[in-house]
Design a protein around this motif. Structure first.
Motif, PDB file in Angstrom:
ATOM      1  N   GLY A 105     -37.562  -6.922 -76.969  1.00  0.00           N
ATOM      2  CA  GLY A 105     -38.252  -7.071 -75.608  1.00  0.00           C
ATOM      3  C   GLY A 105     -38.883  -5.654 -75.502  1.00  0.00           C
ATOM      4  N   ALA A 106     -38.207  -4.439 -75.557  1.00  0.00           N
ATOM      5  CA  ALA A 106     -38.783  -3.237 -75.198  1.00  0.00           C
ATOM      6  C   ALA A 106     -39.828  -2.849 -76.028  1.00  0.00           C
ATOM      7  N   ALA A 107     -39.834  -3.321 -77.405  1.00  0.00           N
ATOM      8  CA  ALA A 107     -40.917  -3.074 -78.348  1.00  0.00           C
ATOM      9  C   ALA A 107     -42.416  -3.750 -77.892  1.00  0.00           C
ATOM     10  N   ARG A 108     -42.000  -5.125 -77.554  1.00  0.00           N
ATOM     11  CA  ARG A 108     -43.045  -5.799 -77.025  1.00  0.00           C
ATOM     12  C   ARG A 108     -43.841  -5.397 -75.796  1.00  0.00           C
ATOM     13  N   ALA A 109     -42.909  -4.791 -74.818  1.00  0.00           N
ATOM     14  CA  ALA A 109     -43.368  -4.457 -73.592  1.00  0.00           C
ATOM     15  C   ALA A 109     -44.130  -2.809 -74.029  1.00  0.00           C
ATOM     16  N   ARG A 110     -43.708  -2.241 -75.023  1.00  0.00           N
ATOM     17  CA  ARG A 110     -44.493  -0.942 -75.237  1.00  0.00           C
ATOM     18  C   ARG A 110     -45.935  -1.265 -75.955  1.00  0.00           C
ATOM     19  N   ARG A 111     -45.923  -2.350 -76.774  1.00  0.00           N
ATOM     20  CA  ARG A 111     -47.157  -2.913 -77.507  1.00  0.00           C
ATOM     21  C   ARG A 111     -48.018  -3.147 -76.429  1.00  0.00           C
ATOM     22  N   ARG A 112     -47.504  -3.970 -75.374  1.00  0.00           N
ATOM     23  CA  ARG A 112     -48.350  -4.572 -74.401  1.00  0.00           C
ATOM     24  C   ARG A 112     -48.885  -3.528 -73.701  1.00  0.00           C
ATOM     25  N   GLY A 113     -48.279  -2.317 -73.272  1.00  0.00           N
ATOM     26  CA  GLY A 113     -48.625  -1.292 -72.538  1.00  0.00           C
ATOM     27  C   GLY A 113     -49.719  -0.422 -73.158  1.00  0.00           C
TER      28      GLY A 113
END
Length: 276
Positions: A105-113
């Motif tokens: 989830g954190a990785a997806r959030a970073r990618r989205r950011g």
């Protein structure tokens, strides 16, 4: 001679008497052993003949302490659900996340950011590029228009600024000042009043200037050297024919003149004249 058998007299042999004494001593020791020592009371009585061998171990030996029996009597109940089987600190730890979920989830959030930031930068760059291109397009259109307008204004101003007739000096100078602007207009007024007017009046000077045209016809010999939306430099080939009492016949001067043209609220005006 004594009777060798001696059984009827009831007298035991010394060896048998020793064994009996040992058995009685062992029985007394057994009676002195109490609960909790690991040896039950009366074990000598339940065993085999002490005179013929070692004391036998009883079949069941049960020595129980009251406190231990009481704790053992309480049945241990198995936990009826997963929460009861946990330690107290584990029961209030909250839901257990599946392995890998927080990291993913954190990785997806970073990618989205990162994607949003890159998209914002791209959009900003595109808007800036569009603004620059739009400004350059508009400025280019204005510059093209300035070149045409400044060239036409210079061709019209040159004959008036570079000509005069001693018979109508005030009118000619006033007409010339109408094509000028800024400090050059003031400088022209001072020069014509202090130098040109007295000389022309004294020697009956007449100067007529024209922009050169090809003999076969066509556009005048003038071109724009540089231009922007509000300023242009025009190069002109100008012929000046001068007559006066100081010369015999007309004199023709072939001149190259550089005029700086400036946009004003009243149109394009001459802000500088240089003879080359």
């Amino acid at each position: 001679m004594a009777n060798p058998t001696g059984r009827g007299s009831g007298v035991a042999s010394p060896g048998r008497r020793s064994m009996a004494a040992a058995a009685r001593a062992a029985a007394k020791r057994t009676e002195r052993v109490g609960p909790g020592t690991g040896m039950p009371v009366g074990v000598a009585e339940r065993g085999t003949d002490v005179s013929t061998g070692p004391v036998a171990v009883p079949d069941v030996v049960t020595v129980e302490r009251p406190d231990r029996v009481e704790r053992a009597a309480v049945p241990l109940e198995a936990p009826d659900d997963a929460d009861q089987g946990r330690r107290p600190e584990e029961q209030h730890a909250g839901p257990v996340l599946q392995a890998g979920e927080p990291v993913a989830g954190a990785a997806r959030a970073r990618r989205r950011g990162r994607f949003c930031v890159a998209l914002a930068v791209l959009v900003t760059a595109m808007l800036a590029a569009a603004a620059v291109l739009g400004w350059k397009y508009v400025d280019g259109r204005r510059t093209d228009a300035a070149r045409v307008q400044a060239l036409a204004a210079a061709q019209q101003a040159a004959p008036s600024v570079l000509s005069y007739d001693y018979r109508r000096l005030e009118r000619d100078f006033a007409a010339a000042r109408g094509h000028l602007t800024g400090s050059f207009r003031d400088e022209y007024g001072r020069t014509t009043k202090a130098v040109v007017a007295p000389t022309a009046a004294k020697y009956h000077g007449v100067v007529k200037a024209t922009v050169v045209k090809p003999p076969a016809g066509g556009a005048p010999a003038a071109s724009v050297v540089s231009a922007s939306a509000d300023k242009a430099v025009v190069l002109l080939f100008v012929n000046q024919v001068t007559t006066s009492t100081q010369v015999t016949g007309p004199r023709v001067d072939l001149n190259r003149v550089r005029m700086t043209m400036t946009r004003t609220s009243d149109g394009w005006k001459v802000s500088a004249v240089d003879a080359l």
